[in-house]
Design a protein around this motif. Sequence first.
Motif, mmCIF file in Angstrom:
data_model
loop_
_atom_site.group_PDB
_atom_site.id
_atom_site.type_symbol
_atom_site.label_atom_id
_atom_site.label_comp_id
_atom_site.label_asym_id
_atom_site.label_seq_id
_atom_site.Cartn_x
_atom_site.Cartn_y
_atom_site.Cartn_z
ATOM 1 N N ALA A 102 0.943 -1.093 0.061
ATOM 2 C CA ALA A 102 -0.180 0.051 0.308
ATOM 3 C C ALA A 102 0.979 1.274 -0.137
ATOM 4 C CB ALA A 102 -1.120 0.046 1.261
ATOM 5 N N GLU A 103 1.921 1.261 0.902
ATOM 6 C CA GLU A 103 2.898 2.325 0.901
ATOM 7 C C GLU A 103 3.637 2.459 -0.439
ATOM 8 O OE1 GLU A 103 3.300 4.578 3.339
ATOM 9 O OE2 GLU A 103 1.633 3.567 4.442
ATOM 10 N N LEU A 104 3.755 1.601 -1.251
ATOM 11 C CA LEU A 104 4.689 1.595 -2.175
ATOM 12 C C LEU A 104 3.943 2.244 -3.472
ATOM 13 C CD1 LEU A 104 6.795 -1.903 -2.426
ATOM 14 C CD2 LEU A 104 7.572 0.526 -1.590
ATOM 15 N N GLN A 105 2.796 2.305 -3.466
ATOM 16 C CA GLN A 105 1.943 2.823 -4.243
ATOM 17 C C GLN A 105 2.250 4.420 -4.399
ATOM 18 O OE1 GLN A 105 0.174 0.887 -6.559
ATOM 19 N NE2 GLN A 105 1.199 -0.605 -5.311
ATOM 20 N N GLN A 106 2.648 4.951 -3.583
ATOM 21 C CA GLN A 106 3.024 6.422 -3.385
ATOM 22 C C GLN A 106 4.297 6.921 -4.095
ATOM 23 O OE1 GLN A 106 2.253 8.115 0.623
ATOM 24 N NE2 GLN A 106 1.259 6.192 1.021
ATOM 25 N N ILE A 107 5.237 5.889 -4.525
ATOM 26 C CA ILE A 107 6.445 6.177 -5.027
ATOM 27 C C ILE A 107 6.473 5.765 -6.615
ATOM 28 C CG2 ILE A 107 7.689 5.831 -2.834
ATOM 29 C CD1 ILE A 107 8.710 3.266 -3.911
ATOM 30 N N PRO A 108 7.433 6.070 -7.366
ATOM 31 C CA PRO A 108 7.480 5.945 -8.823
ATOM 32 C C PRO A 108 7.733 4.452 -8.939
ATOM 33 C CG PRO A 108 8.823 7.766 -8.263
ATOM 34 C CD PRO A 108 8.474 7.310 -6.952
ATOM 35 N N LYS A 109 7.065 3.985 -9.900
ATOM 36 C CA LYS A 109 7.050 2.513 -10.349
ATOM 37 C C LYS A 109 8.516 1.872 -10.467
ATOM 38 C CE LYS A 109 5.066 -1.229 -13.138
ATOM 39 N NZ LYS A 109 6.241 -2.124 -13.172
ATOM 40 N N ASP A 110 9.470 2.651 -10.934
ATOM 41 C CA ASP A 110 10.853 1.810 -11.059
ATOM 42 C C ASP A 110 11.371 1.633 -9.837
ATOM 43 O OD1 ASP A 110 11.010 4.586 -10.563
ATOM 44 O OD2 ASP A 110 12.754 4.668 -11.737
ATOM 45 N N LYS A 111 11.389 2.622 -8.858
ATOM 46 C CA LYS A 111 11.734 2.456 -7.324
ATOM 47 C C LYS A 111 10.803 1.334 -6.767
ATOM 48 C CE LYS A 111 13.721 7.045 -6.657
ATOM 49 N NZ LYS A 111 13.984 8.168 -5.867
#
Length: 272
Positions: free
Chosen positions: A132-141
């Motif tokens: 859920a948290e990773l949805q807030q950062i760019p896809k490559d990262k």
Amino acid sequence: MTDDSVTGDSVTVTPAPEPPAPASQLNPAPRRLLRAGAATVAAALVGVVIGVGIIKTQYDDPAPAAAAGPTGAPAPTATPTPFGAKSNGSHFGPLRDLLLPVPAGYAPGPDEGGYGNDTELGAGQLTDEMDAELQQIPKDKRDKLRSYWQGLHVRGTGVRTYRNEDNNLVIGLRLRQFNQQEVQRINEYTAVFTGDTGIFRSGPQVPGHPEAHCYLMPAPPSAPIDYLECSAAEGDLLVVMSAEGVAPLPKDRIVALLTMQLDRLASPGASV
């Protein structure tokens, strides 16, 4: 704010120093007690990965004894769950059992948000929260972080808080269980980071535990509240202690409590 970057399989988090909390935050509870410490580069791993959030896991009490059957046979008693460490450094048993019980001179500490003061988090729950948290950062990262997370073989996190009798010191302990090699690497990196940046003040030594290191947050000499954090690697457990209280902190008492926690995790050994 933090500057997060990903290079290859490594994650670097450069934290900005925070001003000390006002004394009013210590009573009834310091709000930043169980946050990933500004310098815990376990946060490089856990700020976006392991420690992205706390999800309460229900910890079931031992089942009550079954009622006697028609023959009047005695009811079976619950069998204690074993916990401890194997000779290879891996730990077994519930993380709540591996956490230090509330010792003499302390009481259970304040709740961390809405999750209580005695919590065990499962790997599946941590993964869901991370996604859920990773949805807030760019896809490559996002993809690189997710791949790194999968390689850690995370098993869970345990959290417990403590408050001293004078009500002027609150301590939080966190056990994060994942790949031993990464536990060691992150702990070593935390020691280098907190010692070389010049941002943090040197903390006390932990006798008998050279793998442990402590550091204090930046604060002016007149600050009424001080904040100390310690990190140690014990096999497959990354141990993080947060201590916040009225300045000057009773460092000897804090180190004594951390020593008890590390001794409890020492390998090899087992308890029931």
